[in-house]
Design a protein around this motif. Structure first.
Motif, PDB file in Angstrom:
ATOM      1  N   THR A  40     -33.708  68.281   0.753  1.00  0.00           N
ATOM      2  CA  THR A  40     -32.946  67.802   2.119  1.00  0.00           C
ATOM      3  C   THR A  40     -33.337  66.134   2.442  1.00  0.00           C
ATOM      4  N   VAL A  41     -34.141  66.214   1.120  1.00  0.00           N
ATOM      5  CA  VAL A  41     -34.572  64.446   1.288  1.00  0.00           C
ATOM      6  C   VAL A  41     -33.441  63.462   1.068  1.00  0.00           C
ATOM      7  N   HIS A  42     -31.970  63.825   0.623  1.00  0.00           N
ATOM      8  CA  HIS A  42     -30.846  62.837   0.907  1.00  0.00           C
ATOM      9  C   HIS A  42     -29.997  62.679   1.909  1.00  0.00           C
ATOM     10  N   GLY A  43     -30.670  63.731   3.043  1.00  0.00           N
ATOM     11  CA  GLY A  43     -30.327  63.472   4.670  1.00  0.00           C
ATOM     12  C   GLY A  43     -31.354  62.342   4.902  1.00  0.00           C
ATOM     13  N   PHE A  44     -32.668  62.036   4.277  1.00  0.00           N
ATOM     14  CA  PHE A  44     -33.535  61.679   4.658  1.00  0.00           C
ATOM     15  C   PHE A  44     -33.369  60.168   4.756  1.00  0.00           C
ATOM     16  N   HIS A  45     -32.866  60.483   3.133  1.00  0.00           N
ATOM     17  CA  HIS A  45     -33.281  59.191   2.992  1.00  0.00           C
ATOM     18  C   HIS A  45     -31.924  58.368   3.555  1.00  0.00           C
ATOM     19  N   ASP A  46     -30.331  58.732   3.386  1.00  0.00           N
ATOM     20  CA  ASP A  46     -29.141  58.140   4.478  1.00  0.00           C
ATOM     21  C   ASP A  46     -30.246  57.679   5.756  1.00  0.00           C
ATOM     22  N   ALA A  47     -29.967  58.724   6.411  1.00  0.00           N
ATOM     23  CA  ALA A  47     -30.992  58.377   7.640  1.00  0.00           C
ATOM     24  C   ALA A  47     -31.706  57.396   7.575  1.00  0.00           C
ATOM     25  N   VAL A  48     -32.129  56.810   6.817  1.00  0.00           N
ATOM     26  CA  VAL A  48     -33.611  55.424   7.146  1.00  0.00           C
ATOM     27  C   VAL A  48     -32.258  54.911   6.545  1.00  0.00           C
ATOM     28  N   THR A  49     -31.806  54.462   5.333  1.00  0.00           N
ATOM     29  CA  THR A  49     -30.448  53.604   5.636  1.00  0.00           C
ATOM     30  C   THR A  49     -29.642  53.148   6.509  1.00  0.00           C
ATOM     31  N   GLU A  50     -29.355  53.650   6.924  1.00  0.00           N
ATOM     32  CA  GLU A  50     -28.112  53.651   8.170  1.00  0.00           C
ATOM     33  C   GLU A  50     -28.923  53.037   9.453  1.00  0.00           C
ATOM     34  N   ALA A  51     -30.313  53.259   9.904  1.00  0.00           N
ATOM     35  CA  ALA A  51     -31.737  52.560  10.179  1.00  0.00           C
ATOM     36  C   ALA A  51     -31.785  51.153  10.030  1.00  0.00           C
ATOM     37  N   ALA A  52     -32.123  51.419   8.695  1.00  0.00           N
ATOM     38  CA  ALA A  52     -32.495  49.426   7.848  1.00  0.00           C
ATOM     39  C   ALA A  52     -31.521  48.796   8.427  1.00  0.00           C
ATOM     40  N   GLY A  53     -30.528  49.284   8.569  1.00  0.00           N
ATOM     41  CA  GLY A  53     -29.172  48.361   8.273  1.00  0.00           C
ATOM     42  C   GLY A  53     -28.449  48.074  10.057  1.00  0.00           C
ATOM     43  N   LEU A  54     -29.754  48.854  10.940  1.00  0.00           N
ATOM     44  CA  LEU A  54     -29.350  48.816  12.694  1.00  0.00           C
ATOM     45  C   LEU A  54     -31.144  47.486  12.975  1.00  0.00           C
ATOM     46  N   ALA A  55     -31.431  47.481  12.385  1.00  0.00           N
ATOM     47  CA  ALA A  55     -32.959  46.418  13.357  1.00  0.00           C
ATOM     48  C   ALA A  55     -34.117  45.802  11.407  1.00  0.00           C
ATOM     49  N   SER A  56     -34.434  45.566  11.650  1.00  0.00           N
ATOM     50  CA  SER A  56     -35.823  45.053  10.486  1.00  0.00           C
ATOM     51  C   SER A  56     -37.428  46.121  10.597  1.00  0.00           C
ATOM     52  N   ARG A  57     -37.435  46.729  11.881  1.00  0.00           N
ATOM     53  CA  ARG A  57     -38.743  46.750  12.466  1.00  0.00           C
ATOM     54  C   ARG A  57     -37.921  48.858  11.786  1.00  0.00           C
ATOM     55  N   VAL A  58     -38.735  49.557  11.690  1.00  0.00           N
ATOM     56  CA  VAL A  58     -37.707  51.045  11.199  1.00  0.00           C
ATOM     57  C   VAL A  58     -38.879  51.525  11.527  1.00  0.00           C
ATOM     58  N   VAL A  59     -38.958  53.015  13.003  1.00  0.00           N
ATOM     59  CA  VAL A  59     -39.852  54.191  12.743  1.00  0.00           C
ATOM     60  C   VAL A  59     -39.800  54.694  13.066  1.00  0.00           C
ATOM     61  N   ILE A  60     -40.338  55.912  12.219  1.00  0.00           N
ATOM     62  CA  ILE A  60     -40.072  57.176  11.720  1.00  0.00           C
ATOM     63  C   ILE A  60     -40.670  58.484  12.694  1.00  0.00           C
ATOM     64  N   ASP A  61     -40.060  58.577  13.277  1.00  0.00           N
ATOM     65  CA  ASP A  61     -40.905  60.077  14.567  1.00  0.00           C
ATOM     66  C   ASP A  61     -40.759  60.983  13.169  1.00  0.00           C
ATOM     67  N   LEU A  62     -41.973  61.641  12.968  1.00  0.00           N
ATOM     68  CA  LEU A  62     -42.224  62.804  12.161  1.00  0.00           C
ATOM     69  C   LEU A  62     -42.859  63.957  13.137  1.00  0.00           C
ATOM     70  N   ALA A  63     -42.925  63.911  14.440  1.00  0.00           N
ATOM     71  CA  ALA A  63     -43.103  64.835  15.057  1.00  0.00           C
ATOM     72  C   ALA A  63     -42.599  66.521  15.196  1.00  0.00           C
ATOM     73  N   ASP A  64     -41.280  66.599  14.762  1.00  0.00           N
ATOM     74  CA  ASP A  64     -40.815  68.188  14.347  1.00  0.00           C
ATOM     75  C   ASP A  64     -41.018  68.327  13.222  1.00  0.00           C
ATOM     76  N   VAL A  65     -41.445  67.102  12.532  1.00  0.00           N
ATOM     77  CA  VAL A  65     -41.240  67.516  10.980  1.00  0.00           C
ATOM     78  C   VAL A  65     -42.490  68.820  10.060  1.00  0.00           C
ATOM     79  N   SER A  66     -42.124  69.874   9.669  1.00  0.00           N
ATOM     80  CA  SER A  66     -42.986  71.054   9.343  1.00  0.00           C
ATOM     81  C   SER A  66     -43.471  70.955   7.885  1.00  0.00           C
ATOM     82  N   PHE A  67     -43.121  69.984   7.567  1.00  0.00           N
ATOM     83  CA  PHE A  67     -43.417  69.826   6.106  1.00  0.00           C
ATOM     84  C   PHE A  67     -42.657  68.811   5.243  1.00  0.00           C
TER      85      PHE A  67
END
Length: 128
Positions: A40-67
């Motif tokens: 699943t890491v490719h989807g995570f990378h895509d989401a973080v790349t998209e986020a970095a294009g929106l703002a210079s400060r990126v916050v990753i909320d891991l509350a719902d991550v199980s592993f």
């Protein structure tokens, strides 16, 4: 905007994950759920790349991550380095105990800015 691997409701199933990207108070927020691993890491990378294009400060909320496995940890490290190289910052919110143990055992708990809540991360003024 959102990214997902598998069906959105299967975020807790083995090998499944979901990602949502949004903007909150000048920060790009990536909410992740399920397992961040080699499948699943490719989807995570895509989401973080998209986020970095929106703002210079990126916050990753891991509350719902199980592993998170080594590929997920590697993606977090790359995301932080990329953000810093581009003059921005990246922080983590609510990593569950399994992720906190992984960060601690790899001595990375001091490398990442880690917050207990999204509002705390967004309010933080000092990039790490």
């Amino acid at each position: 905007m959102s990214h997902g691997i598998g069906r959105g409701d299967d975020g807790d199933a083995p090998g499944k994950a979901w990602y949502q990207v949004s903007q909150v108070d000048g920060c790009a927020v990536v909410r992740a759920g399920g397992e961040i691993d080699a499948r699943t890491v490719h989807g995570f990378h895509d989401a973080v790349t998209e986020a970095a294009g929106l703002a210079s400060r990126v916050v990753i909320d891991l509350a719902d991550v199980s592993f998170v496995d080594s590929s997920g940890l590697g993606a977090l490290i790359v995301a932080r380095k990329t953000a810093r190289d581009d003059g921005g910052s990246m922080s983590l919110v609510s990593p569950p105990p399994v992720v906190r143990r992984l960060l601690g055992s790899t001595q990375l708990h001091d490398v990442f800015a880690i917050y207990d809540s999204l509002s705390e991360a967004i309010a933080a003024s000092e990039p790490r």
